[in-house]
Enzyme design. Structure first.
Site, mmCIF file in Angstrom:
data_model
loop_
_atom_site.group_PDB
_atom_site.id
_atom_site.type_symbol
_atom_site.label_atom_id
_atom_site.label_comp_id
_atom_site.label_asym_id
_atom_site.label_seq_id
_atom_site.Cartn_x
_atom_site.Cartn_y
_atom_site.Cartn_z
ATOM 1 N N LYS A 109 0.852 -1.196 0.000
ATOM 2 C CA LYS A 109 0.000 0.000 0.000
ATOM 3 C C LYS A 109 0.877 1.231 0.000
ATOM 4 C CE LYS A 109 -4.481 0.917 0.527
ATOM 5 N NZ LYS A 109 -5.592 0.012 0.256
ATOM 6 N N GLY A 149 -20.819 7.213 3.253
ATOM 7 C CA GLY A 149 -19.781 7.488 2.245
ATOM 8 C C GLY A 149 -20.414 7.513 0.867
ATOM 9 N N ASN A 174 -16.696 7.191 -4.807
ATOM 10 C CA ASN A 174 -16.847 6.216 -5.889
ATOM 11 C C ASN A 174 -17.521 4.936 -5.399
ATOM 12 O OD1 ASN A 174 -16.538 4.681 -8.275
ATOM 13 N ND2 ASN A 174 -14.530 3.975 -7.600
HETATM 14 N N1 GLU Z 1 -7.275 0.298 -3.088
HETATM 15 C C1 GLU Z 1 -8.068 -0.848 -3.361
HETATM 16 C C2 GLU Z 1 -8.111 -1.742 -2.132
HETATM 17 O O1 GLU Z 1 -7.896 -1.315 -1.028
HETATM 18 C C3 GLU Z 1 -7.666 -1.544 -4.654
HETATM 19 C C4 GLU Z 1 -6.293 -2.126 -4.662
HETATM 20 C C5 GLU Z 1 -5.854 -2.647 -6.032
HETATM 21 O O2 GLU Z 1 -6.649 -2.681 -6.947
HETATM 22 O O3 GLU Z 1 -4.673 -3.009 -6.106
HETATM 23 O O4 GLU Z 1 -8.433 -2.888 -2.225
#
Ligand code: GLU
Length: 418
Positions: free
Chosen positions: A102, A212, A215
């Site tokens: 992340k 929320g 998106n």
């Molecule tokens: N940010 C999204 C999540 O927390 C998508 C992560 C991704 O597609 O790699 O799952």
């Protein structure tokens, strides 16, 4: 308690039930790589401002690390570490060949111009490009990042390398190697999971509240309304609106898109975000940020099913409290795994230089989500624990198998007693 300490609670509980060996626990709870970078950005007033960016590559035992990049004033290393840890288990549950990672930048995107966001995004890739890539670590959108940001990032990577590497990032616009179905995938996956859960826990005409309206929350509202569900409350960061008979979601979306706010929507009562969580509804969908259902308000939560579309909205010990009260919290690492699942499909399509139709993508997504839900539901029954603990039990067992095959565990050694 920090968000990282929170993240460990659920893991430790499952590890204890599995009687997981200490050295294995250490391997699984320490990040492989932690990166922090300073990103100097030329602002519109010509001055340079330095932003802090992070990337945590937590675990790559099942494949390259994968997870989004978030832009938010509250980003911290502690938070990114927790989110990368969660991605490890999410990707294991979704059964995609990725580890967990992340990223994040401390910034307030609402106060930045498009040009500033572009230069910041390019600066992040410039700082990180040696450590990421299609076989190493593949970023994607997260809170306040979107396909536009992914486009700048893939273009910056192209500029540095001198050639296109579409599979270095996912969640891109369709014209730049994005996948059909990716934009709606997190919400869509959540809806598939909810429908599956409703087959087990039968509730007639369930009423739904969604926290929320970004998106994920807005798309979930749209899809659920289309499937005939009654949505009685929704909220954005400022306000919640509520109508007992059900909101007209198409009108709410139109209002939000034209005014950029839910404020001033006619034909509904207003509430605070906190009160929305406590409404007498069948299904509650927290789809904003982490830490909204805690020990402080758990006694006031009435929903029978909580679908955790945000990352970390329900604290781990609270899931067990809800379970005792016969309320089910479908954990984030299962509920919102539709996004990364279609990210995986995008990566595969980029590698093949071929694209699937939306129908093909959604069929594949549905199969994966239903399988993931059934696996966790079975672990839940086997151990008589909440779905959150069951999700960890299921994914830790899968990870231990990988550790055995990779030689971390000696033959005949019992690292996981269950
Ligand atoms: N940010 C999204 C999540 O927390 C998508 C992560 C991704 O597609 O790699 O799952």
């Amino acid at each position: 308690m920090s968000i990282w300490d929170e993240a460990l609670i659920q893991f430790n509980k499952a590890a204890k039930l599995l009687k997981l060996d200490n050295s294995i626990q250490n391997i699984l709870t320490n990040p492989k790589r932690v990166l922090q970078v300073s990103i100097p950005v030329r602002m519109d007033d010509c001055k340079i401002k330095v932003f802090q960016g992070f990337r945590v590559q937590f675990n790559d035992l099942r494949g390259p690390t994968k997870g989004g990049i978030r832009y938010h004033p509250n980003v911290s290393l502690d938070e990114v570490k927790a989110l990368a840890f969660w991605m490890t288990w999410k990707n294991t549950i979704a059964d995609v060949p990725f580890g967990g990672g992340k990223g994040g930048i401390i910034c307030n995107p609402k106060k930045l111009s498009d040009g500033e966001i572009e230069r910041l995004s390019r600066g992040y890739i410039e700082a990180m490009h040696r450590f990421i890539g299609p076989e190493r670590d593949i970023p994607a959108p997260d809170v306040y990042t979107n396909p536009r940001v992914m486009a700048w990032m893939v273009d910056e990577y192209h500029r540095i390398k001198g050639y296109n590497v579409f599979e270095m990032i996912t969640g891109k616009p369709l014209e730049l190697g994005g996948s059909e179905g990716r934009a709606d995938a997190t919400a869509k996956g959540g809806v598939y999971i909810l429908e599956e859960a409703l087959k087990k826990i039968k509730i007639k005409n369930p009423s739904i509240a969604i926290q929320g309206f970004g998106n994920v929350g807005m798309t979930a509202a749209k899809l659920l309304a289309k499937n005939g569900f009654k949505i009685i409350a929704v909220s954005d960061s400022k306000i919640a609106i509520y109508k007992k008979e059900g909101l007209s979601i198409s009108k709410v979306i139109k209002h939000k898109q034209t005014t950029r706010s839910l404020e001033g929507f006619k034909g509904a009562n207003t509430l605070t975000n906190e009160k929305l969580l406590e409404l007498n509804v069948d299904v509650l969908i927290p789809a904003a940020l982490e830490g909204v259902i805690t020990k402080k308000n758990v006694d006031n939560i009435k929903a029978k099913i909580i679908l955790e579309l945000a990352n970390g909205p329900v604290s781990a010990d609270v899931r067990a409290i809800l379970f005792k009260k016969n309320q089910i919290s479908i954990p984030d690492i299962l509920a919102n795994s539709g996004g990364v699942t279609v990210s995986y499909f995008e990566w595969v399509q980029n590698k093949m230089s071929y694209s699937w139709s939306e129908k093909e993508v959604l069929e594949k997504l549905k199969t994966k989500m239903v399988d993931a839900f059934d696996n966790i539901y079975n672990s839940c029954k086997e151990f008589d624990v909440d779905l959150g603990t069951a999700a960890y039990i299921h994914s830790i067992r899968k990870m231990v198998k990988v550790l055995e095959l990779r030689g971390y565990v000696k033959k005949g050694e019992d690292v996981c007693m269950m």
